[in-house]
Design an enzyme around this catalytic site. Sequence first.
Site, PDB file in Angstrom:
ATOM      1  N   HIS A  10      -4.483  -4.808  16.087  1.00  0.00           N
ATOM      2  CA  HIS A  10      -4.160  -6.151  16.574  1.00  0.00           C
ATOM      3  C   HIS A  10      -2.736  -6.185  17.118  1.00  0.00           C
ATOM      4  O   HIS A  10      -1.795  -5.824  16.415  1.00  0.00           O
ATOM      5  CB  HIS A  10      -4.291  -7.181  15.453  1.00  0.00           C
ATOM      6  CG  HIS A  10      -5.718  -7.501  15.118  1.00  0.00           C
ATOM      7  ND1 HIS A  10      -6.069  -8.575  14.344  1.00  0.00           N
ATOM      8  CD2 HIS A  10      -6.869  -6.901  15.457  1.00  0.00           C
ATOM      9  CE1 HIS A  10      -7.382  -8.628  14.221  1.00  0.00           C
ATOM     10  NE2 HIS A  10      -7.893  -7.611  14.877  1.00  0.00           N
ATOM     11  N   TYR A  45      -3.247 -18.041  11.062  1.00  0.00           N
ATOM     12  CA  TYR A  45      -2.721 -18.855   9.960  1.00  0.00           C
ATOM     13  C   TYR A  45      -2.652 -20.310  10.426  1.00  0.00           C
ATOM     14  O   TYR A  45      -2.150 -20.569  11.521  1.00  0.00           O
ATOM     15  CB  TYR A  45      -1.305 -18.409   9.580  1.00  0.00           C
ATOM     16  CG  TYR A  45      -1.212 -16.959   9.117  1.00  0.00           C
ATOM     17  CD1 TYR A  45      -1.198 -16.655   7.764  1.00  0.00           C
ATOM     18  CD2 TYR A  45      -1.142 -15.908  10.034  1.00  0.00           C
ATOM     19  CE1 TYR A  45      -1.108 -15.332   7.323  1.00  0.00           C
ATOM     20  CE2 TYR A  45      -1.055 -14.577   9.599  1.00  0.00           C
ATOM     21  CZ  TYR A  45      -1.044 -14.307   8.251  1.00  0.00           C
ATOM     22  OH  TYR A  45      -0.952 -13.001   7.814  1.00  0.00           O
ATOM     23  N   PRO A  95       0.567 -13.859  -0.508  1.00  0.00           N
ATOM     24  CA  PRO A  95      -0.137 -13.070   0.520  1.00  0.00           C
ATOM     25  C   PRO A  95       0.130 -13.502   1.967  1.00  0.00           C
ATOM     26  O   PRO A  95      -0.215 -12.762   2.899  1.00  0.00           O
ATOM     27  CB  PRO A  95      -1.611 -13.237   0.159  1.00  0.00           C
ATOM     28  CG  PRO A  95      -1.677 -14.402  -0.749  1.00  0.00           C
ATOM     29  CD  PRO A  95      -0.355 -14.545  -1.413  1.00  0.00           C
ATOM     30  N   LYS A 130       2.143  -8.745   3.053  1.00  0.00           N
ATOM     31  CA  LYS A 130       3.147  -7.720   2.763  1.00  0.00           C
ATOM     32  C   LYS A 130       2.895  -6.936   1.470  1.00  0.00           C
ATOM     33  O   LYS A 130       3.503  -5.886   1.264  1.00  0.00           O
ATOM     34  CB  LYS A 130       4.543  -8.362   2.660  1.00  0.00           C
ATOM     35  CG  LYS A 130       5.066  -8.893   3.974  1.00  0.00           C
ATOM     36  CD  LYS A 130       5.447  -7.760   4.902  1.00  0.00           C
ATOM     37  CE  LYS A 130       5.662  -8.189   6.326  1.00  0.00           C
ATOM     38  NZ  LYS A 130       4.930  -7.404   7.306  1.00  0.00           N
ATOM     39  N   TYR A 142       6.535  -9.248  10.918  1.00  0.00           N
ATOM     40  CA  TYR A 142       5.092  -9.097  10.679  1.00  0.00           C
ATOM     41  C   TYR A 142       4.658  -7.642  10.823  1.00  0.00           C
ATOM     42  O   TYR A 142       3.862  -7.148  10.027  1.00  0.00           O
ATOM     43  CB  TYR A 142       4.290  -9.991  11.637  1.00  0.00           C
ATOM     44  CG  TYR A 142       2.895 -10.270  11.114  1.00  0.00           C
ATOM     45  CD1 TYR A 142       2.663 -11.298  10.204  1.00  0.00           C
ATOM     46  CD2 TYR A 142       1.812  -9.490  11.510  1.00  0.00           C
ATOM     47  CE1 TYR A 142       1.400 -11.543   9.697  1.00  0.00           C
ATOM     48  CE2 TYR A 142       0.536  -9.723  11.008  1.00  0.00           C
ATOM     49  CZ  TYR A 142       0.346 -10.757  10.111  1.00  0.00           C
ATOM     50  OH  TYR A 142      -0.906 -10.984   9.597  1.00  0.00           O
TER      51      TYR A 142
HETATM   52  P1  RFL Z   1      -2.558  -2.622  -8.075  1.00  0.00           P
HETATM   53  O1  RFL Z   1      -3.482  -2.541  -6.925  1.00  0.00           O
HETATM   54  O2  RFL Z   1      -2.548  -3.841  -8.893  1.00  0.00           O
HETATM   55  O3  RFL Z   1      -2.902  -1.371  -9.011  1.00  0.00           O
HETATM   56  C1  RFL Z   1      -2.391  -1.244 -10.305  1.00  0.00           C
HETATM   57  C2  RFL Z   1      -3.380  -0.446 -11.119  1.00  0.00           C
HETATM   58  O4  RFL Z   1      -2.822  -0.177 -12.406  1.00  0.00           O
HETATM   59  C3  RFL Z   1      -3.841  -0.332 -13.374  1.00  0.00           C
HETATM   60  N1  RFL Z   1      -3.191  -0.574 -14.691  1.00  0.00           N
HETATM   61  C4  RFL Z   1      -3.148   0.333 -15.674  1.00  0.00           C
HETATM   62  N2  RFL Z   1      -3.630   1.582 -15.772  1.00  0.00           N
HETATM   63  C5  RFL Z   1      -3.423   2.270 -16.929  1.00  0.00           C
HETATM   64  N3  RFL Z   1      -2.770   1.728 -18.001  1.00  0.00           N
HETATM   65  C6  RFL Z   1      -2.274   0.482 -17.962  1.00  0.00           C
HETATM   66  N4  RFL Z   1      -1.628  -0.050 -19.010  1.00  0.00           N
HETATM   67  C7  RFL Z   1      -2.447  -0.283 -16.756  1.00  0.00           C
HETATM   68  N5  RFL Z   1      -2.092  -1.539 -16.367  1.00  0.00           N
HETATM   69  C8  RFL Z   1      -2.557  -1.688 -15.112  1.00  0.00           C
HETATM   70  C9  RFL Z   1      -4.650  -1.512 -12.861  1.00  0.00           C
HETATM   71  O5  RFL Z   1      -5.955  -1.541 -13.420  1.00  0.00           O
HETATM   72  C10 RFL Z   1      -4.662  -1.212 -11.366  1.00  0.00           C
HETATM   73  O6  RFL Z   1      -5.777  -0.440 -10.978  1.00  0.00           O
HETATM   74  O7  RFL Z   1      -1.043  -2.325  -7.648  1.00  0.00           O
HETATM   75  P2  RFL Z   1      -0.420  -1.456  -6.449  1.00  0.00           P
HETATM   76  O8  RFL Z   1      -1.024  -0.075  -6.429  1.00  0.00           O
HETATM   77  O9  RFL Z   1       1.025  -1.619  -6.585  1.00  0.00           O
HETATM   78  O10 RFL Z   1      -0.925  -2.124  -5.106  1.00  0.00           O
HETATM   79  C11 RFL Z   1      -0.466  -3.383  -4.722  1.00  0.00           C
HETATM   80  C12 RFL Z   1      -1.554  -4.148  -3.991  1.00  0.00           C
HETATM   81  O11 RFL Z   1      -2.790  -4.006  -4.657  1.00  0.00           O
HETATM   82  C13 RFL Z   1      -1.181  -5.619  -3.889  1.00  0.00           C
HETATM   83  O12 RFL Z   1       0.162  -5.768  -3.439  1.00  0.00           O
HETATM   84  C14 RFL Z   1      -2.032  -6.440  -2.952  1.00  0.00           C
HETATM   85  O13 RFL Z   1      -3.398  -6.266  -3.149  1.00  0.00           O
HETATM   86  C15 RFL Z   1      -1.640  -7.898  -3.185  1.00  0.00           C
HETATM   87  N6  RFL Z   1      -2.694  -8.793  -2.794  1.00  0.00           N
HETATM   88  C16 RFL Z   1      -2.815  -9.068  -1.497  1.00  0.00           C
HETATM   89  N7  RFL Z   1      -1.922  -8.573  -0.622  1.00  0.00           N
HETATM   90  C17 RFL Z   1      -2.029  -8.829   0.676  1.00  0.00           C
HETATM   91  O14 RFL Z   1      -1.204  -8.337   1.453  1.00  0.00           O
HETATM   92  N8  RFL Z   1      -3.067  -9.627   1.140  1.00  0.00           N
HETATM   93  C18 RFL Z   1      -4.013 -10.146   0.286  1.00  0.00           C
HETATM   94  O15 RFL Z   1      -4.933 -10.807   0.720  1.00  0.00           O
HETATM   95  C19 RFL Z   1      -3.903  -9.883  -1.081  1.00  0.00           C
HETATM   96  N9  RFL Z   1      -4.800 -10.381  -1.945  1.00  0.00           N
HETATM   97  C20 RFL Z   1      -3.571  -9.338  -3.745  1.00  0.00           C
HETATM   98  C21 RFL Z   1      -4.648 -10.129  -3.288  1.00  0.00           C
HETATM   99  C22 RFL Z   1      -3.425  -9.122  -5.130  1.00  0.00           C
HETATM  100  C23 RFL Z   1      -4.282  -9.684  -6.064  1.00  0.00           C
HETATM  101  N10 RFL Z   1      -4.008  -9.501  -7.479  1.00  0.00           N
HETATM  102  C24 RFL Z   1      -3.137  -8.431  -7.931  1.00  0.00           C
HETATM  103  C25 RFL Z   1      -4.298 -10.427  -8.459  1.00  0.00           C
HETATM  104  C26 RFL Z   1      -5.548 -10.658  -4.195  1.00  0.00           C
HETATM  105  C27 RFL Z   1      -5.387 -10.453  -5.581  1.00  0.00           C
HETATM  106  C28 RFL Z   1      -6.420 -11.040  -6.511  1.00  0.00           C
HETATM  107  C1  PHB Z   2      -6.758 -10.661   4.531  1.00  0.00           C
HETATM  108  O1  PHB Z   2      -7.429 -10.292   5.506  1.00  0.00           O
HETATM  109  O2  PHB Z   2      -7.202 -10.595   3.370  1.00  0.00           O
HETATM  110  C2  PHB Z   2      -5.393 -11.199   4.739  1.00  0.00           C
HETATM  111  C3  PHB Z   2      -4.859 -11.241   6.018  1.00  0.00           C
HETATM  112  C4  PHB Z   2      -3.584 -11.730   6.205  1.00  0.00           C
HETATM  113  C5  PHB Z   2      -2.859 -12.202   5.127  1.00  0.00           C
HETATM  114  C6  PHB Z   2      -3.392 -12.153   3.847  1.00  0.00           C
HETATM  115  C7  PHB Z   2      -4.673 -11.658   3.652  1.00  0.00           C
HETATM  116  O3  PHB Z   2      -1.620 -12.684   5.319  1.00  0.00           O
END
Ligand code: RFL
Ligand code: PHB
Length: 393
Positions: free
Chosen positions: A72, A200, A292, A296, A383
Amino acid sequence: MRTQVAIIGSGPAGLLLSQLLSLQGIDSVILERRSRAYVEGRIRAGVLEQGSVDLLREAKVDERLNREGLVHDGFGLCFAGRTERIDMKKYAKGSVVVYGQTEITKDMIDARLAAGGKIFYEAECTEIKDFDTDNPSVTFTHDGRSQELKCDYVAGCDGYHGVARRSAPQSVLREFERVYPFGWLGVLSQTPPATEEVTYANHERGFALCSMRSLTRSRYYIQVDTDDAVGAWSDDAFWDELRRRLPDNIAEAMVTGPSIEKSIAPLRSFVAEPLRFGTLFLAGDAAHIVPPTGAKGLNLAAADVRVLSRALIARYRDNDASLLERYSEICLDRIWKAERFSWWLTTVTHRFGADAFGHRIQLSELDYMTKSEAGQTMVAENYIGLPFEAPFA
Ligand code: RFL
Ligand code: PHB
């Protein structure tokens, strides 16, 4: 059991670190509290900065991403009933790639296991010992018994609720936090996306976001109250509310269908400082959380891993620990800039109570930012992801 780098967590941060180290002959073991199926099933982020794509390429996990990722060059900002486009190519000479975190996770787990990488699932870390020495160890429970992993370094890639940050000495650790008074209700559906680019929307009823995972799979979000229950939102109620918050042309073009996944995520900004405690390093969500808005979270996790992997490689290959010593300082500079951008985009697009003055200010700011050359440059360059300093560029 012994390894060079003990990695806690098999999210994107832990998997990518393990893969990059392994390509340089550095041994690691990943300990993951959840099952493989659970980790692979989590629906989260979807937008990759070019720097994250480059790192996945360096890690040799880009084959499917190259084929299926959607490039994109811009994104949409809707307000006051109209849509403006931020041209990332024009204003920041860059683009982003839409490819789900779920797919990246699957690709990396496949790559690690195919290369003989060691990942223990359902292995919960309970304690990190002696990280003020060169012989730290991690205690974990697996197959019903307590085990110990000895190592040179511990990478705490265990997310916001993990054990690594909690293990840091409270006298040194500082935490900075902002909790927003709303959450995002997200829906995934097997329908063509309503918009060609991620869009957005600021609306008086609340924020909305149109995103996608492919040309046939859509991801949408709406701002909801923190105490809303996901079960109280039927698919029809979600689609009705989403349509109300979008300009007419997008709402009319939208194809709806049954939700494949529906969940509510709270919004928070959080930074822990420092990121290094002796031989223990924090990376990804363990160290920082962004709302989110701006996508980032996953990209910041990849950015930490870029720095940590290179610092560990310099330590093992050249016996040079200077980058490890500067890990915290190098990462935090860029982390705070991403925190600022995510906070700003959240602030100008969400509804903060019945604040009519605040809403007018938001519209004025969005109008300025999408018309002024300087404004568009600020939005576009943040971005696509800010550049990395040498030697991490
Ligand atoms: P993660 O992906 O949370 O992975 C951490 C892993 O550690 C495990 N863990 C343990 N393992 C062993 N022993 C323990 N004591 C442990 N405690 C925890 C967990 O089970 C897990 O598998 O962290 P990481 O690798 O730093 O990655 C970061 C990303 O996943 C995160 O920044 C994004 O997904 C944030 N996020 C979103 N970011 C976006 O940019 N766009 C989104 O739409 C978006 N949606 C989200 C999200 C994060 C969410 N969380 C954490 C609640 C939606 C959700 C629901
Ligand atoms: C998504 O596709 O899940 C998404 C895209 C942009 C955002 C957050 C989440 O800023």
